[in-house]
Motif scaffolding. Structure first.
Motif, PDB file in Angstrom:
ATOM      1  N   ALA A  93       0.843  -1.204   0.000  1.00  0.00           N
ATOM      2  CA  ALA A  93       0.000   0.000   0.000  1.00  0.00           C
ATOM      3  C   ALA A  93       0.878   1.255   0.000  1.00  0.00           C
ATOM      4  O   ALA A  93       0.648   2.189  -0.770  1.00  0.00           O
ATOM      5  N   LEU A  94       1.919   1.241   0.842  1.00  0.00           N
ATOM      6  CA  LEU A  94       2.831   2.387   0.918  1.00  0.00           C
ATOM      7  C   LEU A  94       3.554   2.581  -0.415  1.00  0.00           C
ATOM      8  O   LEU A  94       3.647   3.707  -0.925  1.00  0.00           O
ATOM      9  N   ALA A  95       4.024   1.461  -1.004  1.00  0.00           N
ATOM     10  CA  ALA A  95       4.730   1.550  -2.290  1.00  0.00           C
ATOM     11  C   ALA A  95       3.798   2.086  -3.378  1.00  0.00           C
ATOM     12  O   ALA A  95       4.195   2.926  -4.202  1.00  0.00           O
ATOM     13  N   ALA A  96       2.530   1.627  -3.371  1.00  0.00           N
ATOM     14  CA  ALA A  96       1.561   2.074  -4.379  1.00  0.00           C
ATOM     15  C   ALA A  96       1.295   3.572  -4.231  1.00  0.00           C
ATOM     16  O   ALA A  96       1.200   4.303  -5.220  1.00  0.00           O
ATOM     17  N   LEU A  97       1.196   4.040  -2.969  1.00  0.00           N
ATOM     18  CA  LEU A  97       0.972   5.474  -2.738  1.00  0.00           C
ATOM     19  C   LEU A  97       2.168   6.287  -3.233  1.00  0.00           C
ATOM     20  O   LEU A  97       2.000   7.310  -3.897  1.00  0.00           O
ATOM     21  N   GLN A  98       3.378   5.801  -2.930  1.00  0.00           N
ATOM     22  CA  GLN A  98       4.578   6.534  -3.351  1.00  0.00           C
ATOM     23  C   GLN A  98       4.691   6.573  -4.875  1.00  0.00           C
ATOM     24  O   GLN A  98       5.229   7.520  -5.440  1.00  0.00           O
ATOM     25  N   ASP A  99       4.164   5.542  -5.544  1.00  0.00           N
ATOM     26  CA  ASP A  99       4.193   5.499  -7.015  1.00  0.00           C
ATOM     27  C   ASP A  99       2.945   6.139  -7.638  1.00  0.00           C
ATOM     28  O   ASP A  99       2.749   6.078  -8.850  1.00  0.00           O
ATOM     29  N   ASN A 100       2.089   6.698  -6.751  1.00  0.00           N
ATOM     30  CA  ASN A 100       0.836   7.326  -7.184  1.00  0.00           C
ATOM     31  C   ASN A 100      -0.108   6.355  -7.891  1.00  0.00           C
ATOM     32  O   ASN A 100      -0.837   6.745  -8.789  1.00  0.00           O
ATOM     33  N   ARG A 101      -0.129   5.109  -7.446  1.00  0.00           N
ATOM     34  CA  ARG A 101      -1.127   4.145  -7.939  1.00  0.00           C
ATOM     35  C   ARG A 101      -2.245   4.117  -6.895  1.00  0.00           C
ATOM     36  O   ARG A 101      -2.265   3.288  -6.000  1.00  0.00           O
ATOM     37  N   ARG A 102      -3.167   5.067  -7.008  1.00  0.00           N
ATOM     38  CA  ARG A 102      -4.165   5.291  -5.963  1.00  0.00           C
ATOM     39  C   ARG A 102      -5.083   4.089  -5.761  1.00  0.00           C
ATOM     40  O   ARG A 102      -5.431   3.751  -4.634  1.00  0.00           O
ATOM     41  N   GLN A 103      -5.479   3.490  -6.878  1.00  0.00           N
ATOM     42  CA  GLN A 103      -6.411   2.363  -6.788  1.00  0.00           C
ATOM     43  C   GLN A 103      -5.783   1.204  -6.008  1.00  0.00           C
ATOM     44  O   GLN A 103      -6.403   0.619  -5.125  1.00  0.00           O
ATOM     45  N   HIS A 104      -4.520   0.898  -6.346  1.00  0.00           N
ATOM     46  CA  HIS A 104      -3.805  -0.178  -5.651  1.00  0.00           C
ATOM     47  C   HIS A 104      -3.609   0.171  -4.180  1.00  0.00           C
ATOM     48  O   HIS A 104      -3.716  -0.674  -3.303  1.00  0.00           O
ATOM     49  N   PHE A 105      -3.296   1.429  -3.933  1.00  0.00           N
ATOM     50  CA  PHE A 105      -3.083   1.905  -2.559  1.00  0.00           C
ATOM     51  C   PHE A 105      -4.310   1.586  -1.697  1.00  0.00           C
ATOM     52  O   PHE A 105      -4.209   0.966  -0.630  1.00  0.00           O
ATOM     53  N   ARG A 106      -5.488   1.968  -2.209  1.00  0.00           N
ATOM     54  CA  ARG A 106      -6.726   1.738  -1.432  1.00  0.00           C
ATOM     55  C   ARG A 106      -7.020   0.247  -1.326  1.00  0.00           C
ATOM     56  O   ARG A 106      -7.439  -0.237  -0.270  1.00  0.00           O
ATOM     57  N   MET A 107      -6.793  -0.474  -2.410  1.00  0.00           N
ATOM     58  CA  MET A 107      -7.080  -1.911  -2.428  1.00  0.00           C
ATOM     59  C   MET A 107      -6.232  -2.643  -1.378  1.00  0.00           C
ATOM     60  O   MET A 107      -6.734  -3.493  -0.636  1.00  0.00           O
TER      61      MET A 107
END
Lengths: 224, 118
Positions: A93-107
């Motif tokens: 989730a943290l990696a997805a947020l840092q890469d701006n992959r919002r959907q993955h972050f929330r998932m």
């Protein structure tokens, strides 16, 4: 704020409110605060686990059950696996947020929440079985007889040591799940950004610490 | 004249600050999270296999007095993997790790003192 400006070169950076609050130690204040809290948690858990070991070492022979004799190790192994997977979903989730992959972050946040609740549900089921079927109480446990032999009730502080260690850890998971629910709601409301991830990072640190404690507890309480 | 200590990490911090108001995304290089996960699963499988063998097949391949140090070693390795990679201690400030380990060292010392009479 004045010090922030000073160390950042005398000018306020854009999005200063989003950036980690920083003094002269090179780590955000909230992150530093969480690490200090975790250091106090190390003392707390070491005292509990150390107390459990000392009780075991000083117990009368035969009053401390062997691994798997009372506790359900396969079920708890599943719980250990669930907690390890939940640690992976937090870092993803943290990696997805840092890469701006919002959907993955929330998932990944939702997946972590589900895994945390599953861990707690299995632990509640384990406690229910131990109390009402296995007869594991604070001051005694029951050894079930095989092949028609009578059950033997053993007076021991084993139950007290077990419930205080795993229960205290379970309360930490519950606290983590509650914290995670706030993080998840904020994420769905548009909170956090690739340059504003400290809130997710410090939750992750807490969650990994709880996972780390479980790794040690699982071995000491269930396997040896 | 101001007497505020200059932050040795100021340059690094400045580089971390966003310069673009549109939240420019800088490519992050992430630690090997999945590789660590795989190791955690493998080590857990090794850890539980003797007791599973005892529960399901009625015998343990390793004697209990050998099993205890082996299991404790594996647990410490797993805990270290979580702390170093997932809690980023390998990449973060050294003193954060030292801070978290210092109470552990004291606790071990006191534990030892109490345990000696036994």
């Amino acid at each position: 704020m004045a010090i922030d400006q000073h160390v950042a070169g005398g000018h306020a950076p854009p999005h200063a409110a989003d950036a980690p609050s920083t003094l002269t130690v090179g780590v955000g204040n909230r992150k530093l605060g969480l690490w200090i809290f975790l250091a106090s948690e190390v003392i707390f858990f070491t005292a509990l686990i150390g107390g459990g070991i000392l009780l075991r070492l000083s117990s009368t022979p035969g009053t401390w059950p062997m691994p798997g004799e009372v506790l359900n190790v396969p079920l708890t192994s599943l719980n250990t696996f669930i907690l390890i997977v939940s640690s992976v979903t937090v870092v993803q989730a943290l990696a997805a947020l840092q890469d701006n992959r919002r959907q993955h972050f929330r998932m990944f946040l939702v997946a972590t929440f589900i895994l945390g609740v599953t861990f707690l549900s299995i632990q509640a089921y384990e406690y229910y079985k131990l109390v009402f079927e296995e007869g594991l109480m604070l001051s005694q446990f029951t050894l079930h007889g095989h092949h028609g032999e009578a059950d033997v009730v053993v007076q021991s502080v084993y139950g007290a040591a077990f419930y205080i260690q795993t229960g205290f850890h379970g309360m930490h998971v519950l606290g983590g799940v509650l914290w995670l629910s706030f993080v998840t709601i904020k994420a769905f409301l548009g909170g956090y950004a690739p340059d504003d991830y400290e809130g997710v990072e410090i939750f992750g640190l807490y969650w990994h610490f709880v996972d780390l404690v479980w790794i040690l507890l699982f071995t000491i309480v269930y396997l040896i | 004249m101001q007497f505020i200590r200059k932050n040795p990490y100021a340059e690094e911090l400045r580089q971390q600050q966003p310069t673009d108001p549109q939240h420019t995304v800088h490519p992050h290089k992430h630690p090997p999270y999945m590789k660590v996960f795989l190791w955690l699963v493998i080590l857990t499988a090794i850890e539980v296999s003797p007791i599973f063998s005892e529960i399901f097949f009625g015998f343990s391949p390793i004697p209990h007095n050998l099993l205890v140090p082996m299991l404790l070693t594996i647990a410490v390795i797993k805990a270290a993997l979580v702390a170093l990679y997932y809690m980023h201690l390998l990449y973060d400030r050294f003193w954060l790790g030292a801070m978290i380990l210092s109470p552990l060292a004291f606790a071990m010392y006191f534990g030892l003192v109490i345990a000696v009479p036994y």
